[in-house]
Design an enzyme around this catalytic site. Structure first.
Site, short mmCIF file in Angstrom:
data_model
loop_
_atom_site.label_atom_id
_atom_site.label_comp_id
_atom_site.label_asym_id
_atom_site.label_seq_id
_atom_site.Cartn_x
_atom_site.Cartn_y
_atom_site.Cartn_z
N GLU A 261 0.84 -1.20 0.00
CA GLU A 261 0.00 0.00 0.00
C GLU A 261 0.87 1.25 0.00
OE1 GLU A 261 -2.88 -0.29 3.17
OE2 GLU A 261 -3.82 -2.03 2.24
N HIS A 279 -7.92 1.65 1.49
CA HIS A 279 -7.85 1.30 2.93
C HIS A 279 -8.71 2.26 3.76
CE1 HIS A 279 -5.09 -0.89 5.99
NE2 HIS A 279 -6.25 -0.58 6.56
P1 NAD Z 1 -10.79 -9.92 15.63
O1 NAD Z 1 -9.52 -10.30 16.32
O2 NAD Z 1 -11.95 -9.55 16.46
O3 NAD Z 1 -11.23 -11.09 14.64
C1 NAD Z 1 -10.35 -11.83 13.87
C2 NAD Z 1 -10.92 -13.24 13.77
O4 NAD Z 1 -10.11 -13.99 12.87
C3 NAD Z 1 -10.90 -14.00 15.11
O5 NAD Z 1 -12.20 -14.47 15.43
C4 NAD Z 1 -9.95 -15.15 14.87
O6 NAD Z 1 -10.32 -16.33 15.57
C5 NAD Z 1 -10.06 -15.32 13.37
N1 NAD Z 1 -8.93 -16.04 12.78
C6 NAD Z 1 -7.63 -16.01 13.13
N2 NAD Z 1 -6.92 -16.86 12.34
C7 NAD Z 1 -7.81 -17.41 11.48
C8 NAD Z 1 -7.70 -18.35 10.42
N3 NAD Z 1 -6.52 -18.91 10.11
N4 NAD Z 1 -8.81 -18.69 9.74
C9 NAD Z 1 -10.02 -18.14 10.03
N5 NAD Z 1 -10.20 -17.28 11.06
C10 NAD Z 1 -9.10 -16.91 11.75
O7 NAD Z 1 -10.39 -8.74 14.65
P2 NAD Z 1 -11.38 -7.74 13.90
O8 NAD Z 1 -11.54 -6.52 14.70
O9 NAD Z 1 -12.58 -8.48 13.46
O10 NAD Z 1 -10.46 -7.35 12.65
C11 NAD Z 1 -10.06 -8.32 11.70
C12 NAD Z 1 -8.95 -7.76 10.82
O11 NAD Z 1 -9.47 -6.71 10.02
C13 NAD Z 1 -7.84 -7.08 11.62
O12 NAD Z 1 -6.83 -8.00 11.99
C14 NAD Z 1 -7.31 -6.04 10.69
O13 NAD Z 1 -6.19 -6.54 10.01
C15 NAD Z 1 -8.43 -5.80 9.72
N6 NAD Z 1 -9.00 -4.45 9.80
C16 NAD Z 1 -9.03 -3.72 8.65
C17 NAD Z 1 -9.59 -2.46 8.66
C18 NAD Z 1 -9.62 -1.61 7.42
O14 NAD Z 1 -9.50 -0.41 7.51
N7 NAD Z 1 -9.80 -2.19 6.25
C19 NAD Z 1 -10.12 -1.94 9.85
C20 NAD Z 1 -10.09 -2.72 10.99
C21 NAD Z 1 -9.53 -3.99 10.95
C1 MLT Z 2 -6.89 -1.48 11.41
O1 MLT Z 2 -6.20 -2.50 11.46
O2 MLT Z 2 -7.44 -1.00 12.41
C2 MLT Z 2 -7.10 -0.85 10.08
O3 MLT Z 2 -6.20 -1.23 9.16
C3 MLT Z 2 -7.49 0.56 10.08
C4 MLT Z 2 -6.40 1.58 10.07
O4 MLT Z 2 -5.67 1.71 11.03
O5 MLT Z 2 -6.32 2.29 9.10
#
Ligand code: NAD
Ligand code: MLT
Length: 311
Positions: A261, A279
């Protein structure tokens, strides 16, 4: 005085908490070059980042007084957590503050993907009036396969159920009790991959999840499947996704995140079947305020030797 180094843009509501603290000196320097970061980190007591700053083992080794690293967001894949832990540095994130924003963004992408909204808009503003090319599909009765049923996956599932989708989830760490409470049928990864009309990933990026969706997974999918990644670039193998779209196996993809990114002139972005955002999952006023406040409050607790919630 504790020096708190902030190297990515953080919502002012969070920074104000630190500003009001008499024992904190804030040093806010975003866009630091790697060498400048190595210098600045030397005498910092805490480091606050979002996803842009790469907190490598080298950065951690350069720190002489660092007690804590705070990530204003969920994913800590830009931080070498093992190197930090090895030096006794606490790494915290803000696990809840952007859940709803990211789930809503995923749902916006799901609907946009099903109805070709970005492509139709582009066509319209080019002066065209093409109603045949943008015929979409309904969500009702379509199967949504969720990989990773944590905070965001669960909120996506609730929204999908409201749209009368058939929701299936794979998460090896999900207990049957919790799945029942959420009202979701648990399935194997293979069943999710083989039977879903839409597949959305919501796992962290780890050694285990890197390229979890690869060319073998695409081979097993239903023709016409649509793919979403609003979690982390790298969970889906981008090269394999490109081939699967070009071969016609995958009807479309919605991507908020990329292996690198910004992605630059990425071949996926040239495909009309791909819709994308830079993102933006957590980019709402509410989420940014939540994560900044949460992480600043916790960092103050850690610096002052008070109990804190998350590590
Ligand atoms: P979370 O920890 O609540 O949920 C992650 C889930 O993934 C857990 O339930 C875990 O058991 C599961 N997991 C782990 N390994 C796995 C596997 N091999 N197969 C299937 N499931 C598996 O996290 P969340 O708050 O739901 O966030 C998830 C991800 O989203 C974060 O790690 C982050 O990287 C990403 N995120 C992206 C943005 C964005 O801006 N696009 C924003 C927030 C989070
Ligand atoms: C996150 O992991 O919370 C997301 O990637 C969001 C961000 O920090 O931009």
């Amino acid at each position: 005085m504790f020096k708190v180094l902030i190297t990515d843009p953080l919502s002012p509501q969070g920074i104000d908490i630190l500003r009001r603290a008499e024992d904190v000196q804030i040093v806010e320097k975003t866009d630091l070059a790697p060498e400048a970061l190595l210098k600045e980190i030397e005498d910092a007591d805490a480091l606050l980042v979002r996803s842009q700053t790469q907190v490598t083992a080298e950065v951690i080794q350069a720190a002489k007084r660092l007690k804590a690293i705070g990530r204003a967001g969920v994913g800590v894949d830009n931080i070498d957590v093992d190197a930090a832990t090895g030096k006794g540095i606490i790494v915290i994130n803000a696990p809840d503050g952007n859940t709803i924003s990211t789930a809503e963004h995923t749902f916006a992408m799901l609907i946009a993907l099903a109805r070709n909204i970005p492509q139709a808009y582009q066509s319209l503003i080019r002066g065209e009036w093409d109603r045949k090319r943008f015929v979409g599909v309904e969500l009702r009765d379509k199967r949504l396969g969720i990989i990773g049923l944590g905070r965001i996956g669960t909120e996506v599932a609730k929204r999908a159920k409201a749209f009368h989708m058939d929701v299936l989830a794979y998460d090896p760490y999900l207990t049957p009790d919790r799945a029942e409470k959420i009202g979701i049928r648990q399935a194997s990864l293979d069943e999710v991959i083989q039977t879903s009309d839409f597949i959305t990933v919501h796992t962290p990026l780890t050694k285990e999840t890197r390229h979890l969706i690869d060319s073998r997974a695409f081979e097993k999918m239903k023709p016409g499947v649509r793919i979403l990644n609003c979690a982390r670039g790298g969970i889906i193998d981008e090269g394999a996704l490109l081939e699967a779209i070009q071969s016609g196996k995958v009807a479309g993809a919605a991507l908020d995140v990329f292996e690198t990114e910004p992605p630059g002139d990425h071949p996926l972005l040239r495909l009309p079947q791909v819709i994308a955002t830079p993102h933006l999952g957590a980019s709402t006023r509410e989420a940014q305020e939540n994560v900044a406040v949460d992480v600043c409050v916790e960092i103050l607790h850690i610096l002052r030797g008070e109990p804190f919630k998350n590590a």
